[in-house]
Scaffold this active site. Structure first.
Site, PDB file in Angstrom:
ATOM      1  N   TYR A  31      43.184  42.355  32.034  1.00 43.29           N
ATOM      2  CA  TYR A  31      41.771  42.751  32.050  1.00 43.29           C
ATOM      3  C   TYR A  31      41.365  43.231  33.435  1.00 43.29           C
ATOM      4  CZ  TYR A  31      39.974  38.705  34.639  1.00 43.29           C
ATOM      5  OH  TYR A  31      39.690  37.792  35.622  1.00 43.29           O
ATOM      6  N   ARG A  50      44.882  49.554  38.853  1.00 44.17           N
ATOM      7  CA  ARG A  50      45.337  48.157  38.776  1.00 44.17           C
ATOM      8  C   ARG A  50      45.510  47.724  37.320  1.00 44.17           C
ATOM      9  NH1 ARG A  50      41.941  43.695  41.917  1.00 44.17           N
ATOM     10  NH2 ARG A  50      40.596  43.905  40.095  1.00 44.17           N
ATOM     11  N   LYS A 149      46.631  40.999  36.689  1.00 42.91           N
ATOM     12  CA  LYS A 149      45.309  40.447  36.347  1.00 42.91           C
ATOM     13  C   LYS A 149      45.344  40.149  34.848  1.00 42.91           C
ATOM     14  CE  LYS A 149      40.468  41.127  37.589  1.00 42.91           C
ATOM     15  NZ  LYS A 149      40.256  39.712  37.862  1.00 42.91           N
ATOM     16  N   GLU A 182      44.308  32.166  47.608  1.00 46.09           N
ATOM     17  CA  GLU A 182      43.045  32.816  47.218  1.00 46.09           C
ATOM     18  C   GLU A 182      42.175  31.845  46.450  1.00 46.09           C
ATOM     19  OE1 GLU A 182      43.673  36.057  44.432  1.00 46.09           O
ATOM     20  OE2 GLU A 182      45.248  34.955  43.382  1.00 46.09           O
TER      21      GLU A 182
HETATM   22  N1  PDD Z   1      38.056  38.302  39.676  1.00 54.83           N
HETATM   23  N2  PDD Z   1      41.588  36.916  43.002  1.00 54.83           N
HETATM   24  C1  PDD Z   1      41.421  36.557  41.722  1.00 54.83           C
HETATM   25  C2  PDD Z   1      42.273  35.468  41.161  1.00 54.83           C
HETATM   26  C3  PDD Z   1      40.454  37.209  40.931  1.00 54.83           C
HETATM   27  O1  PDD Z   1      40.305  36.860  39.646  1.00 54.83           O
HETATM   28  C4  PDD Z   1      39.668  38.232  41.512  1.00 54.83           C
HETATM   29  C5  PDD Z   1      38.630  38.966  40.727  1.00 54.83           C
HETATM   30  C6  PDD Z   1      39.865  38.568  42.863  1.00 54.83           C
HETATM   31  C7  PDD Z   1      39.086  39.665  43.546  1.00 54.83           C
HETATM   32  O2  PDD Z   1      39.421  40.936  43.040  1.00 54.83           O
HETATM   33  P1  PDD Z   1      38.398  42.175  43.065  1.00 54.83           P
HETATM   34  O3  PDD Z   1      37.889  42.288  44.446  1.00 54.83           O
HETATM   35  O4  PDD Z   1      39.225  43.326  42.657  1.00 54.83           O
HETATM   36  O5  PDD Z   1      37.276  41.860  42.101  1.00 54.83           O
HETATM   37  C8  PDD Z   1      40.853  37.897  43.569  1.00 54.83           C
HETATM   38  C9  PDD Z   1      37.089  38.989  38.847  1.00 54.83           C
HETATM   39  C10 PDD Z   1      35.792  39.265  39.546  1.00 54.83           C
HETATM   40  C11 PDD Z   1      36.916  38.238  37.541  1.00 54.83           C
HETATM   41  O6  PDD Z   1      37.802  37.484  37.209  1.00 54.83           O
HETATM   42  O7  PDD Z   1      35.952  38.467  36.827  1.00 54.83           O
END
Ligand code: PDD
Length: 296
Positions: A31, A50, A149, A182
């Site tokens: 997703y 991505r 993701k 993270e």
């Molecule tokens: N989450 N690390 C993890 C584990 C994440 O799930 C996310 C983003 C990020 C940051 O990625 P980005 O800057 O591309 O949003 C880092 C999204 C916001 C979610 O799960 O809804």
């Protein structure tokens, strides 16, 4: 509310997925979470790159090409008359007989949900949020690479449960070697001895799109930036900590475990710069013309 399901837009009540969907049964899918500003999906191309990378890393053939996914996203925003929205695009392996074999599924399921963006409370940006370092370690890259993701979020959920129990807003996970990785839905930065530090992708993290943007902005501002391996003590010894993700943008942190941090000047500066970047992006999208929602 309207939802995009496979190849059409349907009312929310009709947006149903089979109980045999392998996304539901096994968390088998990928997703992206995106955010729109004034009708424009910020960093859309980066999110799609991505998404297709995640799909490819789990051997999932995307049901639509990138241009058709873009149209589907903007059609969904248009159907819901949304200009400042949270957008989630999910692609699962699809419905099939019970069993792990992906070939049991005939076609992937694609869902786009778009809702009015609910901003994080202002007080969080003003005061900063509270983190804990979770006991739960981040999945190793050799098990499930965090760069995928995926719908398989149990690792992050276990850490989130720890945060909730401790009365914290977010948990930071260390990797298997004990280095900072993270947050459960965010990337982490900290400022220490004049250097802006963030775990490198090799630590086993999602290479966040907000993280990349913030790194570019920091370099543009002339800050010294270091991507590397950092310990729990490096984080405790920082003068500032902040998190990034698509929905929270740049979020200051006031506390990690029992350690408290100062005013968050760097976070404030980078948040303002990020907002400027968003503004420039939106102007550029508007300038590109009629095909996008809101600029017809
Ligand atoms: N989450 N690390 C993890 C584990 C994440 O799930 C996310 C983003 C990020 C940051 O990625 P980005 O800057 O591309 O949003 C880092 C999204 C916001 C979610 O799960 O809804």
């Amino acid at each position: 509310m309207y939802v995009y399901l496979n190849d059409r837009i349907v009312p929310r009540a009709e947006a149903m997925v089979s109980v045999f969907d392998h996304g539901f049964l096994y968390g088998d899918g990928v997703y992206e979470t995106m955010r729109t500003y004034e009708g424009a999906i910020f960093m859309l191309d980066e999110h799609l790159v991505r998404l297709y990378r995640s799909a490819s890393m789990i051997g999932l053939g995307m049901p639509l090409d990138q241009d058709r996914v873009k149209s589907a996203l903007y059609d969904t925003l248009g159907a819901n008359s949304l200009r400042n929205a949270y957008v989630r695009l999910t692609v699962s392996r699809g419905s099939g007989a019970v069993g792990l074999d992906p070939d049991l599924c005939r076609a992937p399921t694609l869902v786009i949900i778009a809702e009015e963006m609910k901003d994080y409370p202002k007080a969080m940006y003003e005061k900063g949020i509270k983190l804990i370092i979770a006991v739960t370690r981040r999945n190793s890259r050799e098990a499930i690479d965090p760069r995928i993701k995926s719908l398989n979020f149990l690792n992050n959920i276990l850490a989130k449960i720890e945060a909730k129990k401790a009365g914290a807003d977010e948990a930071v996970m260390l990797n298997g070697s004990g280095y900072v990785a993270e947050g459960t839905v965010s990337n982490i930065f900290f400022f220490r001895d004049g250097v802006l530090c963030t775990p490198s992708v090799a630590c086993g993290i999602l290479d966040g799109i907000t993280r990349d943007t913030v790194l570019d902005l920091a370099v543009r501002e002339g800050l010294t930036v270091e991507e590397g391996e950092f310990s729990r003590d490096d984080l405790y010894g920082a003068s500032e900590v902040f998190l990034t993700n698509t929905t929270m943008e740049v979020m200051p942190v006031s506390q990690v475990d029992s350690v408290r941090y100062g005013a968050g000047e760097i976070a404030g500066l980078l948040r303002r710069m990020y907002r400027g970047e968003v503004k420039a992006y939106v102007e550029n999208v508007k300038g590109r013309g009629p095909s996008l929602w809101g600029y017809e």
